[in-house]
Design an enzyme around this catalytic site. Structure first.
Site, PDB file in Angstrom:
ATOM      1  N   GLU A  64       0.810  -1.226   0.000  1.00  0.00           N
ATOM      2  CA  GLU A  64       0.000   0.000   0.000  1.00  0.00           C
ATOM      3  C   GLU A  64       0.835   1.264   0.000  1.00  0.00           C
ATOM      4  O   GLU A  64       0.551   2.204  -0.740  1.00  0.00           O
ATOM      5  CB  GLU A  64      -0.948   0.011   1.203  1.00  0.00           C
ATOM      6  CG  GLU A  64      -2.102  -0.980   1.108  1.00  0.00           C
ATOM      7  CD  GLU A  64      -1.737  -2.376   1.569  1.00  0.00           C
ATOM      8  OE1 GLU A  64      -0.585  -2.581   2.027  1.00  0.00           O
ATOM      9  OE2 GLU A  64      -2.595  -3.278   1.473  1.00  0.00           O
TER      10      GLU A  64
ATOM     11  N   HIS B 140      -9.827  -4.426  11.364  1.00  0.00           N
ATOM     12  CA  HIS B 140     -10.522  -4.370  10.071  1.00  0.00           C
ATOM     13  C   HIS B 140     -11.838  -3.610  10.141  1.00  0.00           C
ATOM     14  O   HIS B 140     -12.659  -3.730   9.237  1.00  0.00           O
ATOM     15  CB  HIS B 140     -10.820  -5.784   9.564  1.00  0.00           C
ATOM     16  CG  HIS B 140      -9.639  -6.486   8.975  1.00  0.00           C
ATOM     17  ND1 HIS B 140      -8.643  -7.029   9.737  1.00  0.00           N
ATOM     18  CD2 HIS B 140      -9.297  -6.736   7.696  1.00  0.00           C
ATOM     19  CE1 HIS B 140      -7.747  -7.593   8.946  1.00  0.00           C
ATOM     20  NE2 HIS B 140      -8.118  -7.429   7.704  1.00  0.00           N
TER      21      HIS B 140
HETATM   22  C1  LIG Z   1      -1.967  -4.160   4.697  1.00  0.00           C
HETATM   23  C2  LIG Z   1      -2.979  -5.106   4.224  1.00  0.00           C
HETATM   24  N1  LIG Z   1      -3.329  -5.106   2.918  1.00  0.00           N
HETATM   25  C3  LIG Z   1      -4.262  -5.961   2.469  1.00  0.00           C
HETATM   26  C4  LIG Z   1      -4.874  -6.829   3.305  1.00  0.00           C
HETATM   27  C5  LIG Z   1      -5.938  -7.788   2.779  1.00  0.00           C
HETATM   28  N2  LIG Z   1      -5.381  -9.138   2.694  1.00  0.00           N
HETATM   29  C6  LIG Z   1      -5.540  -9.984   3.699  1.00  0.00           C
HETATM   30  S1  LIG Z   1      -4.736 -11.408   3.426  1.00  0.00           S
HETATM   31  C7  LIG Z   1      -4.167 -10.910   1.937  1.00  0.00           C
HETATM   32  C8  LIG Z   1      -3.326 -11.829   1.127  1.00  0.00           C
HETATM   33  C9  LIG Z   1      -2.051 -12.171   1.790  1.00  0.00           C
HETATM   34  O1  LIG Z   1      -1.429 -13.239   1.149  1.00  0.00           O
HETATM   35  P1  LIG Z   1      -0.151 -13.976   1.714  1.00  0.00           P
HETATM   36  O2  LIG Z   1       0.755 -13.015   2.391  1.00  0.00           O
HETATM   37  O3  LIG Z   1       0.415 -14.769   0.612  1.00  0.00           O
HETATM   38  O4  LIG Z   1      -0.715 -14.935   2.857  1.00  0.00           O
HETATM   39  P2  LIG Z   1      -1.744 -16.148   2.741  1.00  0.00           P
HETATM   40  O5  LIG Z   1      -3.116 -15.556   2.841  1.00  0.00           O
HETATM   41  O6  LIG Z   1      -1.502 -16.837   1.468  1.00  0.00           O
HETATM   42  O7  LIG Z   1      -1.491 -16.996   3.933  1.00  0.00           O
HETATM   43  C10 LIG Z   1      -4.625  -9.620   1.671  1.00  0.00           C
HETATM   44  C11 LIG Z   1      -4.357  -8.880   0.433  1.00  0.00           C
HETATM   45  C12 LIG Z   1      -4.510  -6.782   4.671  1.00  0.00           C
HETATM   46  N3  LIG Z   1      -5.082  -7.576   5.579  1.00  0.00           N
HETATM   47  N4  LIG Z   1      -3.560  -5.926   5.100  1.00  0.00           N
END
Ligand SMILES: Cc1ncc(C[n+]2csc(CCOP(=O)(O)OP(=O)(O)O)c2C)c(N)n1
Ligand SMILES: [Mg+2]
Lengths: 468, 339
Positions: free
Chosen positions: A202, A271
């Site tokens: 972000e 959230h």
């Molecule tokens: C700063 C932030 N941006 C976006 C999100 C929304 N979000 C939650 S999980 C996620 C994906 C994360 O993927 P990864 O790091 O690969 O972990 P996984 O879910 O595969 O375990 C996103 C975009 C968030 N929680 N925090």
């Protein structure tokens, strides 16, 4: 006894879905974790996995069935050693009727009346705010019914057709069609050059957006939710908001930062929070927070055209709500103008965004008791339309503000201060503020409900300032 | 500053060692049981969500069990663990109780956060589990801070800081890497590469897809590990803990793993094929691998069923508790804001 497989919910708000496909046949062996069926809603598809071992006894809901209510038995699984004859032991479970659609949550709490904190329960089905004619819409204009999600998508698509410098970037906006499906179809129409999926960065992509805007492009930067824009707040405030001033007017940035803001359902403290007050403090930013579907559309178009950085605060709980939107080639709602959503003479209720749902319902309640509330939808938080507020308070002599955010230094506090400064002599009572409680958002259903403002609190505040 | 002793760094992204060191029968059985507990727990959580007993987000760990179980087998009392929102498996592996975790999922007073945190936010001081964080990437700096405290106090604890392939793109990760190496902080960065961040595959989001190399410009060594093989995870964890306890600073372990379920409960699942999921499940399932080795080693199907039954019992008891425990008292709304 054979185990029943129930129609699962994909989300806390889902009430029914389609049984798209059976992937196992009756009599087939099933291991825990096997995908046995596929279900879908308008938003998502999900695989139903078996959590028990055995054989698929009987399919109770054939594939292709639409609108299957959550918790309807869809199949039975026979454990090792059980046979088809055991199927008879399953109590014949009639498919629940619509009225009993979501009893599971309440039952689990041991309180049949406990209300699951579903957005549907909190918000009127269609914003009542359309009651008063909107001065922005010429009389006799044909109206179309759309969801707020569609209104936002159309606003962006129209502006992107109109101006080749407008593009959108953010997490999951392109191929996934938007985490909340707001950018549905944009990639297909405008291609990957203008609809850009970013990594989860972000702070970085907000800065990239601001830089592109300094170079003259007109980015729409989507934050999956405003909670994640906290990573980027430095670029929004220190770079986007201040550049015009610091450059002595040479260089500004025309950019929209948008995404869902405010409380969502059951997602806890990190959230679920309202940033209206935070951004409203910053000179150089415009802050828009609409409630009605037509305002969502008209104000987003205005925000994209605005030569300044605009913080556009949406609400996830409202995305699925429908409203009437004027069928005009170019429907733009000016930034900085409040709207009287309901006229009244006894007390002024000032709110915006989700707060309007409490305010309008409270006005209905108050009307039953003979109190005529005038409800003002601010629509823009900065620059604030002080005039509309003051004119109303001069008439009613009483005011209540309603917001989901915290009270200290909240937008309601600013409204109260302006009323005091400009209409002190007209006030018959101190301004009352109804707000979210002074706590981080809790997860537990009962606490979450208590943390948010309620219609009853608005009614009580309106009566208190009316000495009733 | 070139440090020739960093032999581990050479392995970055290249070497995929052959078969990892074998487990003893006891280790295999423990790994099986701990992984099964997580799998059954998550299946039950998915079920309760479907019934409406759990709300909001609920990110299941199914498919990735070998990562936390293998890591935990190499840790000692006092080592800290911190992760993101996909945290149920980490908590169970740390020895936190199923019923307390499940009751938090249902938002009840017996939950680890007394119902206030939910699926994404649980903590246990006793088990040195530091959460449970919802903002992607934030736990990386926090985990680095836990390591800072270890270094400050001069103890030999290690901070195990988990994050995803998507989180690995956040800026604060690299700010943390720099400080961790600069100050030689004892932190193992465990990147759980499950190939997707929500609907975005690694190749669509990452310029450098070999996550073990993400520390290269900070001189942090890294290693790619088969995260579906609990023995490989344990072996890498042994090496990494020794590296950190030896005062060498941070190390990165890229765990190559896979999530079987959707990102959270509502997931359009259009970004990958069912065949892809089925293939990983069929060829690489971490639990099946251990089961098959145990069967080949002469353990009876009966004995394995008994383990599953024991685990199911724990999970059912937890689910029962989580559904009948009362919600927090209304007065809890205003507690724990300050102390
Ligand atoms: C700063 C932030 N941006 C976006 C999100 C929304 N979000 C939650 S999980 C996620 C994906 C994360 O993927 P990864 O790091 O690969 O972990 P996984 O879910 O595969 O375990 C996103 C975009 C968030 N929680 N925090
Ligand atoms: Mg991932």
């Amino acid at each position: 006894m054979p185990i029943q497989v129930l129609m699962p919910a994909l989300s806390p708000t889902m009430e029914k879905g389609n049984l798209a496909k059976w992937l196992k046949k009756e009599g087939e062996t099933i291991k825990s974790g096997d995908v046995i069926a596929e279900i879908e809603t308008d938003k998502a598809t999900m695989e139903v996995e078996a959590t028990d071992e055995g054989t698929l006894g009987k399919i109770l809901i054939p594939e292709g069935t639409a609108d299957v209510l959550v918790n309807t038995p869809i199949a039975t699984i026979l454990a090792d050693g059980e046979s088809a004859a055991d199927l008879a032991k399953v109590p014949a479970a009639p498919a629940p009727k619509a009225a009993e659609a979501a009893p599971a949550a309440a039952e689990a709490k041991g309180d049949a009346k406990a209300e699951a904190p579903q957005p549907a329960a909190k918000v009127p089905a269609a914003p009542v705010s359309e009651a008063l004619p909107d001065p922005e819409i010429p009389a006799g204009t044909e109206m179309v019914t759309q969801t707020i999600r569609e209104a936002l998508r159309d606003a962006m698509a129209e502006e992107m057709r109109r101006d080749g410098d407008v593009f959108i970037m953010g997490e999951e906006v392109a191929e996934y069609q938007g985490a909340y499906k707001v950018t549905q179809g944009l990639l297909q129409e405008f291609g990957a050059r203008r609809v850009i999926d970013t990594p989860i960065t972000e702070h970085g992509f907000a800065g990239v957006g601001v830089g592109a805007a300094m170079a003259g492009l007109k980015p729409i930067v989507e934050f999956m939710t405003w909670n994640f824009a906290m990573q980027a707040i430095d670029q929004i405030i220190n770079s986007a908001a201040k550049t015009l001033y610091m450059s002595g007017g040479q260089m500004g940035c025309s950019i929209v930062f948008r995404g869902p803001n405010g409380a969502a359902a059951r997602v806890a403290a990190q959230h679920s929070q309202d940033y209206a007050a935070w951004y409203s403090q910053v000179p150089g930013l415009k802050v828009v927070a609409p409630y009605s579907a037509s305002d969502y559309k008209g104000l987003l178009k205005a925000a994209i055209r605005d030569p300044n950085p605009v913080v556009f605060l949406e609400n996830e709980m409202l995305y699925g709500h429908t409203g009437e939107i004027p069928k005009l080639d170019d429907f733009v709602v000016p930034i900085g103008k409040a709207r009287i959503a309901r006229a009244g003479k006894d007390v002024t209720i000032v709110s915006w965004a989700m707060g309007m749902s409490y305010a309008l319902k409270a006005a209905d309640e108050l009307a039953k008791e003979g109190v005529e509330a005038e409800v003002i939808d601010l629509r823009t938080i900065r620059p604030m339309d002080t005039e509309t507020i003051i004119n109303s308070v001069k008439k009613t002599g009483r005011a209540v503000t309603v917001e989901e955010g915290w009270q200290q230094s909240g937008v309601g506090s600013e409204v109260a201060a302006r009323i005091m400064e400009h209409a002190f002599d007209y006030l018959d009572a101190p301004v009352a503020r109804v707000s979210g409680k002074d706590v981080p958002m809790p997860y537990a259903a009962n606490l979450e409900k208590l943390a948010l403002p309620s219609v009853a609190e608005v009614v009580a505040a309106a009566k208190a300032v009316s000495y009733r | 500053m070139a440090t020739p002793k960093k032999t581990v760094a050479k392995e970055s992204g290249q070497e995929k060692a052959g078969s990892p060191p074998e487990f003893s029968r006891e280790q295999e059985l423990k790994a099986l049981r701990d992984m099964l507990l997580i799998r059954r727990f998550e299946e039950k959580a998915g079920q309760l969500y479907g019934m409406g007993a759990i709300g909001g987000f609920c990110h299941l760990y199914i498919g990735q069990e070998a990562v936390v179980v293998g890591m935990q087998m190499a840790l000692k009392q006092g080592d800290e663990v911190i992760t993101g929102y996909r945290d149920h498996g980490h908590m169970l592996a740390c020895g936190m109780e199923s019923r307390g975790v499940m009751a938090e999922l249902t938002g009840r007073r017996g939950g680890y956060s007394r119902g206030k945190g939910g699926s994404m936010h649980m903590f246990s001081k006793e088990k040195h589990f530091y959460g449970g964080h919802g903002i992607v990437g934030a736990q990386v700096s926090l985990g680095t801070g836990l390591a800072f405290a270890n270094r400050y106090r001069g103890n030999d604890n290690v901070s195990v800081t988990y994050f995803g392939d998507g989180a690995a793109n956040q800026g604060q990760v690299y700010e943390s890497f720099n400080m961790a190496e600069l100050w030689k902080l004892p932190v193992i960065y465990v990147i759980e590469n499950n190939r997707y961040a929500m609907g975005t595959s690694v190749s669509r989001a990452s310029a450098q897809q070999d996550f073990s190399k993400r520390g290269v410009s900070f001189n942090i060594p890294g290693k790619q590990v088969d995260g579906m093989d609990v023995r490989a995870v344990k072996a890498a964890a042994d090496e990494a803990t020794a590296w950190c306890r030896g005062g060498n600073g941070p190390i990165i372990l890229e765990m190559q793993t896979y999530r079987y379920r959707g990102h959270s409960m509502s997931d359009p699942a259009k970004y990958r094929t069912r065949e892809e999921v089925e293939k990983v499940r069929h060829d690489q399932d971490p639990i099946e691998q251990v089961r098959n080795r145990l069967l080949a080693d002469g353990v009876s199907e009966q004995d394995l069923k008994a383990i599953d039954a024991e685990v199911r019992e724990i999970v059912n008891e937890a689910a029962d508790f989580a559904q009948h425990d009362p919600e927090p008292d209304a007065s809890e709304l205003y507690t724990d804001i300050y102390r």
